[in-house]
Design a protein around this motif. Structure first.
Motif, PDB file in Angstrom:
ATOM      1  N   ALA A 107     -44.795 -32.037   0.859  1.00  0.00           N
ATOM      2  CA  ALA A 107     -44.319 -30.657   0.837  1.00  0.00           C
ATOM      3  C   ALA A 107     -42.805 -30.591   1.008  1.00  0.00           C
ATOM      4  O   ALA A 107     -42.103 -29.912   0.236  1.00  0.00           O
ATOM      5  N   LEU A 108     -42.274 -31.289   2.013  1.00  0.00           N
ATOM      6  CA  LEU A 108     -40.835 -31.211   2.282  1.00  0.00           C
ATOM      7  C   LEU A 108     -40.021 -31.807   1.140  1.00  0.00           C
ATOM      8  O   LEU A 108     -39.056 -31.185   0.664  1.00  0.00           O
ATOM      9  N   ALA A 109     -40.382 -33.004   0.690  1.00  0.00           N
ATOM     10  CA  ALA A 109     -39.602 -33.644  -0.369  1.00  0.00           C
ATOM     11  C   ALA A 109     -39.646 -32.845  -1.656  1.00  0.00           C
ATOM     12  O   ALA A 109     -38.632 -32.718  -2.361  1.00  0.00           O
ATOM     13  N   SER A 110     -40.785 -32.282  -1.982  1.00  0.00           N
ATOM     14  CA  SER A 110     -40.903 -31.492  -3.211  1.00  0.00           C
ATOM     15  C   SER A 110     -40.100 -30.203  -3.114  1.00  0.00           C
ATOM     16  O   SER A 110     -39.482 -29.762  -4.095  1.00  0.00           O
ATOM     17  N   GLY A 111     -40.111 -29.575  -1.938  1.00  0.00           N
ATOM     18  CA  GLY A 111     -39.303 -28.378  -1.750  1.00  0.00           C
ATOM     19  C   GLY A 111     -37.823 -28.659  -1.898  1.00  0.00           C
ATOM     20  O   GLY A 111     -37.088 -27.906  -2.551  1.00  0.00           O
ATOM     21  N   VAL A 112     -37.355 -29.750  -1.304  1.00  0.00           N
ATOM     22  CA  VAL A 112     -35.944 -30.138  -1.424  1.00  0.00           C
ATOM     23  C   VAL A 112     -35.601 -30.439  -2.880  1.00  0.00           C
ATOM     24  O   VAL A 112     -34.558 -30.013  -3.392  1.00  0.00           O
ATOM     25  N   LEU A 113     -36.471 -31.154  -3.557  1.00  0.00           N
ATOM     26  CA  LEU A 113     -36.239 -31.487  -4.965  1.00  0.00           C
ATOM     27  C   LEU A 113     -36.053 -30.224  -5.804  1.00  0.00           C
ATOM     28  O   LEU A 113     -35.100 -30.107  -6.584  1.00  0.00           O
ATOM     29  N   GLY A 114     -36.953 -29.261  -5.649  1.00  0.00           N
ATOM     30  CA  GLY A 114     -36.885 -28.053  -6.464  1.00  0.00           C
ATOM     31  C   GLY A 114     -35.643 -27.221  -6.191  1.00  0.00           C
ATOM     32  O   GLY A 114     -34.967 -26.763  -7.123  1.00  0.00           O
ATOM     33  N   SER A 166     -30.675 -34.856  -6.794  1.00  0.00           N
ATOM     34  CA  SER A 166     -31.824 -34.116  -6.253  1.00  0.00           C
ATOM     35  C   SER A 166     -32.987 -35.056  -5.980  1.00  0.00           C
ATOM     36  O   SER A 166     -33.607 -35.010  -4.906  1.00  0.00           O
ATOM     37  N   LEU A 167     -33.282 -35.923  -6.940  1.00  0.00           N
ATOM     38  CA  LEU A 167     -34.383 -36.872  -6.777  1.00  0.00           C
ATOM     39  C   LEU A 167     -34.088 -37.863  -5.657  1.00  0.00           C
ATOM     40  O   LEU A 167     -34.954 -38.164  -4.829  1.00  0.00           O
ATOM     41  N   PHE A 168     -32.855 -38.361  -5.615  1.00  0.00           N
ATOM     42  CA  PHE A 168     -32.473 -39.324  -4.584  1.00  0.00           C
ATOM     43  C   PHE A 168     -32.597 -38.711  -3.186  1.00  0.00           C
ATOM     44  O   PHE A 168     -33.156 -39.322  -2.278  1.00  0.00           O
ATOM     45  N   THR A 169     -32.069 -37.504  -3.005  1.00  0.00           N
ATOM     46  CA  THR A 169     -32.106 -36.860  -1.687  1.00  0.00           C
ATOM     47  C   THR A 169     -33.534 -36.612  -1.240  1.00  0.00           C
ATOM     48  O   THR A 169     -33.899 -36.865  -0.085  1.00  0.00           O
TER      49      THR A 169
END
Length: 441
Positions: free
Chosen positions: A378-385, A397-400
């Motif tokens: 959930a967290l990584a996908s939210g940050v990515l978007g 975005s993907l790296f972070t």
């Protein structure tokens, strides 16, 4: 974005004849080796400047948010103190922007990760405004102004120390070095530069790794200096996903896409908000008013919605199940509003780190609504978007997102989740404006 690669710089002195589009001339090793020492020097110095500014800002933050309110008998993060502190920060930064040489650099709404070198005389005001904003609780990060300051200094000093070296070399080295220092790894810098190089014409240019050689050396030196001095970490206290399943993939696809849509809301709201502040015309009106609004938002959202956001994400993830969906929704909306106001009214700072907080809170909101969703997913996908929407830089975005997830098993999910999210954001406004105040796409 990072300008022309320094590895092409040697060719500026003795450019080879144009080759067919499919040919990539190799740069002699002796030419690359001559770039190594300047790259390392720039990397170390860029990191030290970043660490100095960050350290001073942290010390000032302790004084402003602990020592002073304790001495006055006021709650450290009471609503009254947040409103007072953010308004006072707006006044202080407004004075620097108004009276400082070069007005503390360009309008931050029109700057990204890099850009042309500014006059070196603007650097003291830019760094002072940045330190005050970081210490005062403004929802911006250090990345944009630190990169701008390092570019200005590296270009000015480099052109005097080695006038025969093209100016683009110093600009690219400073950009890469600072990005490496900020993230504590040269990988982020390599990804940003690679993305920039794909937008440049290819015929007759050196191979990608020849062009990355010097920036990667600078980024590595900057990253190692930061690591040795400050021991930074992006690790979050999240359960690790070891064996993702189809449900995790579906969750990642949906959350990243919804987060990208949420991020676009801010991108569409940014130009009119920026225009509204610009109609006030004077920095001593724009910035104090912006500080007051940020203080009110802080009083509404709480102390986690203040500052650049990375330490606050760690606190957010220290116990993901302690937050209700309503609390996370409030944090998400308030932080995005604070980011927009801070960037629109003229505070000096970057937008990546607060956007990471917005994406983290959005992702954890999805976990709170559907507890079956793994919190790391959930967290990584939210940050990515959110980062895709606001920066339009896919690799960063993907790296972070991957670094925050701290799980190699997440990489495949995030790569796939990037695809629908990118379809949502491509061609849409991003959180950066041109000089006329229009959104970049």
């Amino acid at each position: 974005m990072v300008p022309d690669s320094p590895s092409a710089a040697p060719g500026d002195a003795a450019a080879p004849a144009a080759s067919p589009a499919h040919a990539r001339p190799a740069t002699p090793a002796r030419v690359l080796l001559r770039l190594l020492l300047p790259a390392i020097v720039v990397g170390v110095l860029a990191s030290l400047l970043f660490l100095t500014v960050s350290g001073l800002a942290e010390s000032l933050r302790d004084v402003l948010w602990e020592t002073v309110p304790d001495a006055l008998g006021i709650g450290r993060y009471s609503s009254l103190w947040m409103i007072t502190m953010l308004t006072a920060t707006g006044i202080a930064v407004g004075l620097i922007v108004w009276k400082g040489y070069g007005h503390a650099g360009a309008d931050p709404a029109t700057t990204g990760l890099g850009g042309p070198p500014a006059p070196p005389g603007t650097v003291p005001g830019l760094l002072a405004a940045t330190m005050l904003a970081l210490a005062g609780g403004v929802s911006l990060g250090p990345e944009n102004p630190i990169i701008a300051a390092n570019i200005a200094l590296a270009y000015w000093l480099g052109r005097r120390a080695a006038p025969a070296v093209p100016g683009a070399l110093w600009v690219a080295l400073a950009s890469a070095a600072t990005i490496g220092a900020l993230f504590g790894t040269p990988v982020a810098a390599a990804l940003v530069i690679s993305e920039a190089l794909t937008q440049q014409p290819g015929p007759g240019r050196a191979s990608l790794w020849d062009r990355l050689f010097a920036p990667l050396a600078a980024a590595g030196a900057g990253a190692m200096t930061t690591t040795l001095v400050a021991h930074p970490t992006f690790a979050m206290d999240l359960p690790v996903l070891t064996h993702p399943g189809w449900g995790d993939l579906l969750a990642s696809l949906v959350i990243a896409t919804l987060a990208a849509l949420f991020g676009l809301v801010g991108c569409y709201a940014f130009p009119p908000l920026h225009a509204a502040f610009r109609r006030l015309r004077h920095p001593m009106v724009m910035l104090p008013l912006g500080g007051l609004l940020l203080g009110l938002l802080g009083a509404l959202g709480g102390r986690l919605t203040l500052f650049k956001g990375l330490d606050e994400v760690r606190e957010l993830t220290s116990d993901v199940d302690a937050w209700s969906a309503g609390e996370l929704a409030k944090l998400t909306v308030v932080k995005l509003a604070a980011l927009l106001i801070a960037a629109a009214c003229g505070f000096r700072g970057g937008r990546i780190f607060p956007a990471v907080f917005v994406g983290s809170a959005f992702g954890l909101l999805a976990h709170a609504l559907v507890p079956e969703v793994h919190p790391a997913v959930a967290l990584a996908s939210g940050v990515l978007g959110v980062l895709l929407a606001t920066t339009r830089q896919g690799w960063v975005s993907l790296f972070t997102a991957a670094v925050l997830a701290a799980s190699p098993a997440m990489l495949a999910l995030l790569c796939l989740a990037t695809l629908p999210a990118w379809l949502v954001v491509t061609g849409r406004p991003q959180l950066e404006l041109d000089d006329a105040g229009h959104s970049l796409h």
